[in-house]
Design a protein around this motif. Sequence first.
Motif, PDB file in Angstrom:
ATOM      1  N   CYS A 198       0.835  -1.218   0.000  1.00 42.28           N
ATOM      2  CA  CYS A 198       0.000   0.000   0.000  1.00 42.28           C
ATOM      3  C   CYS A 198       0.863   1.259   0.000  1.00 42.28           C
ATOM      4  N   THR A 199       1.949   1.225  -0.812  1.00 46.54           N
ATOM      5  CA  THR A 199       2.901   2.343  -0.841  1.00 46.54           C
ATOM      6  C   THR A 199       2.297   3.573  -1.503  1.00 46.54           C
ATOM      7  N   LEU A 200       2.520   4.732  -0.863  1.00 42.70           N
ATOM      8  CA  LEU A 200       2.085   6.022  -1.405  1.00 42.70           C
ATOM      9  C   LEU A 200       3.332   6.844  -1.733  1.00 42.70           C
ATOM     10  N   LEU A 201       3.463   7.295  -2.986  1.00 38.53           N
ATOM     11  CA  LEU A 201       4.609   8.100  -3.436  1.00 38.53           C
ATOM     12  C   LEU A 201       4.174   9.556  -3.533  1.00 38.53           C
ATOM     13  N   ILE A 202       4.945  10.441  -2.903  1.00 34.32           N
ATOM     14  CA  ILE A 202       4.625  11.870  -2.891  1.00 34.32           C
ATOM     15  C   ILE A 202       5.663  12.609  -3.734  1.00 34.32           C
ATOM     16  N   HIS A 203       5.195  13.324  -4.732  1.00 33.52           N
ATOM     17  CA  HIS A 203       6.057  14.147  -5.594  1.00 33.52           C
ATOM     18  C   HIS A 203       5.987  15.615  -5.145  1.00 33.52           C
ATOM     19  N   ASN A 204       7.084  16.332  -5.414  1.00 29.46           N
ATOM     20  CA  ASN A 204       7.083  17.787  -5.208  1.00 29.46           C
ATOM     21  C   ASN A 204       6.563  18.159  -3.819  1.00 29.46           C
ATOM     22  N   VAL A 205       7.246  17.692  -2.808  1.00 27.59           N
ATOM     23  CA  VAL A 205       6.801  17.886  -1.417  1.00 27.59           C
ATOM     24  C   VAL A 205       6.721  19.369  -1.069  1.00 27.59           C
ATOM     25  N   GLN A 206       5.633  19.770  -0.438  1.00 32.55           N
ATOM     26  CA  GLN A 206       5.398  21.144  -0.007  1.00 32.55           C
ATOM     27  C   GLN A 206       5.239  21.185   1.512  1.00 32.55           C
ATOM     28  N   PHE A 207       5.362  22.408   2.086  1.00 36.04           N
ATOM     29  CA  PHE A 207       5.176  22.560   3.527  1.00 36.04           C
ATOM     30  C   PHE A 207       3.758  22.149   3.938  1.00 36.04           C
ATOM     31  N   SER A 208       2.811  22.417   3.063  1.00 34.59           N
ATOM     32  CA  SER A 208       1.417  22.107   3.391  1.00 34.59           C
ATOM     33  C   SER A 208       1.150  20.611   3.442  1.00 34.59           C
ATOM     34  N   TYR A 209       2.101  19.797   2.977  1.00 37.26           N
ATOM     35  CA  TYR A 209       1.906  18.345   3.011  1.00 37.26           C
ATOM     36  C   TYR A 209       2.238  17.744   4.378  1.00 37.26           C
ATOM     37  N   SER A 210       2.703  18.573   5.301  1.00 40.13           N
ATOM     38  CA  SER A 210       2.970  18.072   6.651  1.00 40.13           C
ATOM     39  C   SER A 210       1.665  17.613   7.292  1.00 40.13           C
ATOM     40  N   GLY A 211       1.726  16.531   8.053  1.00 39.73           N
ATOM     41  CA  GLY A 211       0.532  16.030   8.730  1.00 39.73           C
ATOM     42  C   GLY A 211       0.619  14.533   8.974  1.00 39.73           C
ATOM     43  N   GLU A 212      -0.500  13.969   9.424  1.00 38.24           N
ATOM     44  CA  GLU A 212      -0.574  12.539   9.697  1.00 38.24           C
ATOM     45  C   GLU A 212      -1.316  11.830   8.567  1.00 38.24           C
ATOM     46  N   TYR A 213      -0.690  10.796   8.040  1.00 36.01           N
ATOM     47  CA  TYR A 213      -1.264  10.043   6.927  1.00 36.01           C
ATOM     48  C   TYR A 213      -1.698   8.650   7.422  1.00 36.01           C
ATOM     49  N   LYS A 214      -2.918   8.274   7.036  1.00 38.34           N
ATOM     50  CA  LYS A 214      -3.447   6.950   7.390  1.00 38.34           C
ATOM     51  C   LYS A 214      -3.902   6.231   6.120  1.00 38.34           C
ATOM     52  N   PHE A 215      -3.783   4.931   6.163  1.00 45.08           N
ATOM     53  CA  PHE A 215      -4.225   4.115   5.042  1.00 45.08           C
ATOM     54  C   PHE A 215      -5.564   3.465   5.388  1.00 45.08           C
ATOM     55  N   ARG A 216      -6.526   3.576   4.475  1.00 43.89           N
ATOM     56  CA  ARG A 216      -7.864   3.000   4.715  1.00 43.89           C
ATOM     57  C   ARG A 216      -8.281   2.211   3.468  1.00 43.89           C
ATOM     58  N   PHE A 217      -8.769   1.006   3.689  1.00 38.39           N
ATOM     59  CA  PHE A 217      -9.311   0.237   2.564  1.00 38.39           C
ATOM     60  C   PHE A 217     -10.709  -0.256   2.915  1.00 38.39           C
ATOM     61  N   ILE A 218     -11.466  -0.451   1.843  1.00 35.71           N
ATOM     62  CA  ILE A 218     -12.865  -0.840   2.000  1.00 35.71           C
ATOM     63  C   ILE A 218     -13.130  -2.061   1.113  1.00 35.71           C
ATOM     64  N   THR A 219     -13.725  -3.077   1.684  1.00 42.35           N
ATOM     65  CA  THR A 219     -14.132  -4.256   0.918  1.00 42.35           C
ATOM     66  C   THR A 219     -15.642  -4.441   1.037  1.00 42.35           C
ATOM     67  N   ASN A 220     -16.163  -5.503   0.407  1.00 42.70           N
ATOM     68  CA  ASN A 220     -17.601  -5.776   0.468  1.00 42.70           C
ATOM     69  C   ASN A 220     -18.044  -6.192   1.863  1.00 42.70           C
ATOM     70  N   VAL A 221     -17.100  -6.661   2.672  1.00 41.25           N
ATOM     71  CA  VAL A 221     -17.474  -7.204   3.985  1.00 41.25           C
ATOM     72  C   VAL A 221     -16.841  -6.442   5.144  1.00 41.25           C
ATOM     73  N   ASP A 222     -15.837  -5.587   4.839  1.00 41.00           N
ATOM     74  CA  ASP A 222     -15.144  -4.961   5.964  1.00 41.00           C
ATOM     75  C   ASP A 222     -14.519  -3.640   5.538  1.00 41.00           C
ATOM     76  N   ARG A 223     -14.192  -2.890   6.556  1.00 39.64           N
ATOM     77  CA  ARG A 223     -13.463  -1.633   6.373  1.00 39.64           C
ATOM     78  C   ARG A 223     -12.363  -1.567   7.425  1.00 39.64           C
ATOM     79  N   PHE A 224     -11.228  -0.961   7.012  1.00 40.41           N
ATOM     80  CA  PHE A 224     -10.094  -0.921   7.940  1.00 40.41           C
ATOM     81  C   PHE A 224      -9.322   0.381   7.761  1.00 40.41           C
TER      82      PHE A 224
END
Length: 251
Positions: A35-61
């Motif tokens: 579940c890799t996320l690649l960030i291009h052209n990093v800016q100051f506004s990109y500071s923060g907390e990042y979470k990964f969320r996925f949704i299936t037919n039976v569950d969410r996480f």
Amino acid sequence: MNSNTDFCYKPPYVYNSSSNTKSDFEFTGDDKSDCTLLIHNVQFSYSGEYKFRFITNVDRFTGKPGVTLQVTDLKVSLIRLSGNGTLKQGDSLNLRCDVNCTHTSSQFVWSKNNQPLNTSGPVLHFPALTVRDSGKYTCTWETNVTSGSETISLHVEGDDPDNPEHWSIWVIVLVITGVIVVLVIIGAVIHNRRSVHTEQQKKGDSAMDFNVQKNEDDSATYSNVQKNEDDSAIYSNTQQQEEDSAIYANV
């Protein structure tokens, strides 16, 4: 990011697989375990907390806790302590490595022209500049999780005896001086040879005058001798005639 709940129920999302919108955030994982996320052209506004969320037919996480991204600005500042205008020998200054955040494991490393310097800390102090201090200075900021670097150039005006440009100037001066000396010597030799030739020519002319004078003197002597011989012949003839006359008278 910027969600009001821990489970990221509400947007905004930096990436959504159901959207085809292109941005600086690119999902480079797969639908299985990456579940890799690649960030291009990093800016100051990109500071923060990042979470990964996925949704299936039976569950969410939603992955908790998320990943905290802190974008910092690293720059090297020149602070003049004395002097103004262009940097000159004897001026004093500080080079300061600035970051807009602090970290307990922060470490600053300085280098000049890619050569490490035996110093540490965010400030590099120059109490009295010399020409040898000219160069490119790089501050590298390191922590246990990240690093960054920034470079600044210093140019101190003045003459540096170890500078190749300084030596090249002196080489040019010496070459020009040597050429002038050689030309003077050649001129003196040519002048001396001309003087000797002129003197020899004068001596030759004197010898010729002497020979001419000698020939003239010899001619005069020969003429006097010839004249004396002629006079003697005349006197002899006269004497003989007188004797003949005397003999005739006696008869």
